[in-house]
Design a protein around this motif. Structure first.
Motif, PDB file in Angstrom:
ATOM      1  N   ALA A  83     -12.485  -7.295   6.150  1.00 35.38           N
ATOM      2  CA  ALA A  83     -13.684  -7.980   6.050  1.00 35.38           C
ATOM      3  C   ALA A  83     -14.499  -7.829   7.706  1.00 35.38           C
ATOM      4  O   ALA A  83     -15.545  -7.117   8.059  1.00 35.38           O
ATOM      5  N   ARG A  84     -14.051  -7.491   8.940  1.00 33.07           N
ATOM      6  CA  ARG A  84     -14.160  -8.161  10.224  1.00 33.07           C
ATOM      7  C   ARG A  84     -14.737  -6.661  10.104  1.00 33.07           C
ATOM      8  O   ARG A  84     -15.883  -5.813  10.664  1.00 33.07           O
ATOM      9  N   ALA A  85     -13.736  -5.414  10.216  1.00 36.23           N
ATOM     10  CA  ALA A  85     -13.655  -3.848   9.662  1.00 36.23           C
ATOM     11  C   ALA A  85     -15.650  -2.990   9.031  1.00 36.23           C
ATOM     12  O   ALA A  85     -15.468  -2.632   9.305  1.00 36.23           O
ATOM     13  N   GLY A  86     -15.169  -3.775   7.592  1.00 35.16           N
ATOM     14  CA  GLY A  86     -16.052  -3.286   6.787  1.00 35.16           C
ATOM     15  C   GLY A  86     -15.866  -3.005   6.218  1.00 35.16           C
ATOM     16  O   GLY A  86     -16.645  -1.911   5.095  1.00 35.16           O
ATOM     17  N   ILE A  87     -14.389  -1.918   5.856  1.00 36.64           N
ATOM     18  CA  ILE A  87     -14.123  -1.040   5.114  1.00 36.64           C
ATOM     19  C   ILE A  87     -12.998  -1.589   4.128  1.00 36.64           C
ATOM     20  O   ILE A  87     -12.088  -2.601   4.443  1.00 36.64           O
ATOM     21  N   PRO A  88     -12.517  -0.883   3.223  1.00 39.53           N
ATOM     22  CA  PRO A  88     -11.333  -1.362   2.426  1.00 39.53           C
ATOM     23  C   PRO A  88     -10.277  -0.630   3.784  1.00 39.53           C
ATOM     24  O   PRO A  88      -9.894  -0.080   4.158  1.00 39.53           O
ATOM     25  N   VAL A  89      -9.127  -2.146   3.330  1.00 36.83           N
ATOM     26  CA  VAL A  89      -7.654  -1.376   4.036  1.00 36.83           C
ATOM     27  C   VAL A  89      -6.966  -1.945   3.549  1.00 36.83           C
ATOM     28  O   VAL A  89      -6.616  -3.030   2.914  1.00 36.83           O
ATOM     29  N   LEU A  90      -5.571  -0.907   3.074  1.00 37.71           N
ATOM     30  CA  LEU A  90      -4.617  -1.216   1.900  1.00 37.71           C
ATOM     31  C   LEU A  90      -3.383  -1.192   2.704  1.00 37.71           C
ATOM     32  O   LEU A  90      -2.888  -0.572   3.528  1.00 37.71           O
ATOM     33  N   ARG A  91      -2.585  -1.893   2.997  1.00 37.92           N
ATOM     34  CA  ARG A  91      -1.194  -2.247   3.388  1.00 37.92           C
ATOM     35  C   ARG A  91      -0.622  -0.957   2.251  1.00 37.92           C
ATOM     36  O   ARG A  91       0.070  -1.274   0.788  1.00 37.92           O
ATOM     37  N   VAL A  92       0.261  -0.854   2.618  1.00 34.36           N
ATOM     38  CA  VAL A  92       1.434   0.965   1.746  1.00 34.36           C
ATOM     39  C   VAL A  92       2.277   0.203   0.278  1.00 34.36           C
ATOM     40  O   VAL A  92       2.354   0.844  -0.171  1.00 34.36           O
ATOM     41  N   ASP A  93       2.800  -1.114   0.534  1.00 35.63           N
ATOM     42  CA  ASP A  93       3.602  -1.288   0.281  1.00 35.63           C
ATOM     43  C   ASP A  93       2.804  -1.939  -1.062  1.00 35.63           C
ATOM     44  O   ASP A  93       3.591  -2.474  -2.371  1.00 35.63           O
ATOM     45  N   ARG A  94       1.195  -2.403  -1.244  1.00 37.48           N
ATOM     46  CA  ARG A  94       1.352  -3.401  -1.956  1.00 37.48           C
ATOM     47  C   ARG A  94       1.094  -2.432  -3.339  1.00 37.48           C
ATOM     48  O   ARG A  94       1.500  -3.681  -4.332  1.00 37.48           O
ATOM     49  N   PRO A  95       0.928  -1.526  -3.996  1.00 36.75           N
ATOM     50  CA  PRO A  95       1.238  -0.806  -4.967  1.00 36.75           C
ATOM     51  C   PRO A  95       2.605  -0.741  -5.166  1.00 36.75           C
ATOM     52  O   PRO A  95       2.755  -0.934  -6.752  1.00 36.75           O
ATOM     53  N   MET A  96       3.287  -0.707  -4.618  1.00 35.15           N
ATOM     54  CA  MET A  96       4.743  -0.363  -4.718  1.00 35.15           C
ATOM     55  C   MET A  96       5.548  -1.463  -5.388  1.00 35.15           C
ATOM     56  O   MET A  96       5.989  -1.692  -6.142  1.00 35.15           O
ATOM     57  N   ALA A  97       4.626  -2.745  -4.730  1.00 35.63           N
ATOM     58  CA  ALA A  97       4.736  -4.846  -5.215  1.00 35.63           C
ATOM     59  C   ALA A  97       4.217  -4.758  -5.979  1.00 35.63           C
ATOM     60  O   ALA A  97       5.102  -5.290  -7.362  1.00 35.63           O
ATOM     61  N   ALA A  98       3.148  -4.495  -7.206  1.00 35.14           N
ATOM     62  CA  ALA A  98       2.716  -4.818  -7.739  1.00 35.14           C
ATOM     63  C   ALA A  98       3.574  -2.981  -9.743  1.00 35.14           C
ATOM     64  O   ALA A  98       3.819  -4.274 -10.261  1.00 35.14           O
ATOM     65  N   ALA A  99       3.445  -1.958  -8.411  1.00 32.78           N
ATOM     66  CA  ALA A  99       4.779  -1.391  -9.798  1.00 32.78           C
ATOM     67  C   ALA A  99       5.877  -1.895  -9.957  1.00 32.78           C
ATOM     68  O   ALA A  99       6.746  -2.179 -10.949  1.00 32.78           O
ATOM     69  N   ALA A 100       6.816  -2.929  -9.312  1.00 33.26           N
ATOM     70  CA  ALA A 100       7.980  -3.647  -8.994  1.00 33.26           C
ATOM     71  C   ALA A 100       8.040  -5.180 -10.342  1.00 33.26           C
ATOM     72  O   ALA A 100       8.896  -5.427 -11.096  1.00 33.26           O
ATOM     73  N   VAL A 101       6.382  -5.732 -10.450  1.00 29.52           N
ATOM     74  CA  VAL A 101       6.392  -6.534 -10.846  1.00 29.52           C
ATOM     75  C   VAL A 101       6.670  -6.673 -12.272  1.00 29.52           C
ATOM     76  O   VAL A 101       6.400  -6.828 -13.326  1.00 29.52           O
TER      77      VAL A 101
END
Length: 208
Positions: A83-101
């Motif tokens: 939010a402070r930077a004003g650009i999207p930020v993604l942690r590398v393991d979030r897509p992996m976590a979604a795939a695991a679920v």
């Protein structure tokens, strides 16, 4: 341009190779800040929050359209700085976590760093809640593995990860908490689904 925030120089070549395979027209801007992981391990993850936010801000100033944080330990801090930077930020393991679920309710996390156990487990539970799926997450620390990596013994590191992976028998999917563990997925040591973060993370970040 996609900026990548690393806490290991080794990730630069890994993600350059993945970029060539997944999104060859994408420009990568690598930021390597190894001290962030060192300080998080010594003083606790919250202690580096301001420094992580500063690195994200520098990426935005350099012209990045988005940032991918490749360190699981500080990933949540990186996302909080978006939010402070004003650009999207993604942690590398979030897509992996979604795939695991999506893969099944019994999820085992293998980690080489103690500082990653809680963040990765919490992330999987967050993605499970988002998807409305009940999951049971068990986390295992691979003792001595990170020491091998720090000593420059990549093969020894991966051997320990592979041995731990081969010992998992009661899971629908195994999540490898560190991006550096990804080569183990090619060893075929188990019939259980195994997920690593680099390719899934870069693919999702490129889509941003």
């Amino acid at each position: 341009m996609l900026a990548l925030l690393h806490t290991s120089q080794a990730h630069v070549l890994t993600f350059d190779r993945l970029r060539n395979e997944e999104a060859p027209t994408l420009t990568l801007y690598h930021i390597v800040a190894e001290h962030l992981l060192d300080e998080a391990r010594r003083h606790g993850v919250p202690a580096v929050a301001d420094q992580v936010a500063q690195q994200i801000g520098l990426a935005a100033e350099a012209g990045a359209r988005a940032v991918l944080c490749t360190c699981s330990t500080i990933g949540a801090l990186a996302e909080q700085a978006a939010a402070r930077a004003g650009i999207p930020v993604l942690r590398v393991d979030r897509p992996m976590a979604a795939a695991a679920v999506a893969a099944g309710p019994r999820i085992t996390v293998l980690a080489a760093l103690a500082t990653t156990l809680a963040p990765t487990t919490a992330l999987i539970e967050e993605e499970a809640a988002r998807a409305g799926r009940p999951v049971t997450v068990s986390a295992q620390m691979i003792c001595g593995a990170w020491d091998r990596l720090e000593a420059g013994d990549l093969d020894g590191y991966l051997d320990r990860v592979a041995a731990a992976l081969a010992g998992v028998t009661d899971a629908d999917v195994v999540v490898l908490a560190q991006a550096s563990m990804a080569p183990v997925t090619e060893r075929g040591v188990t019939d259980i689904a195994v997920l690593a973060s680099p390719r899934l993370g870069l693919r999702a970040a490129a889509a941003l």
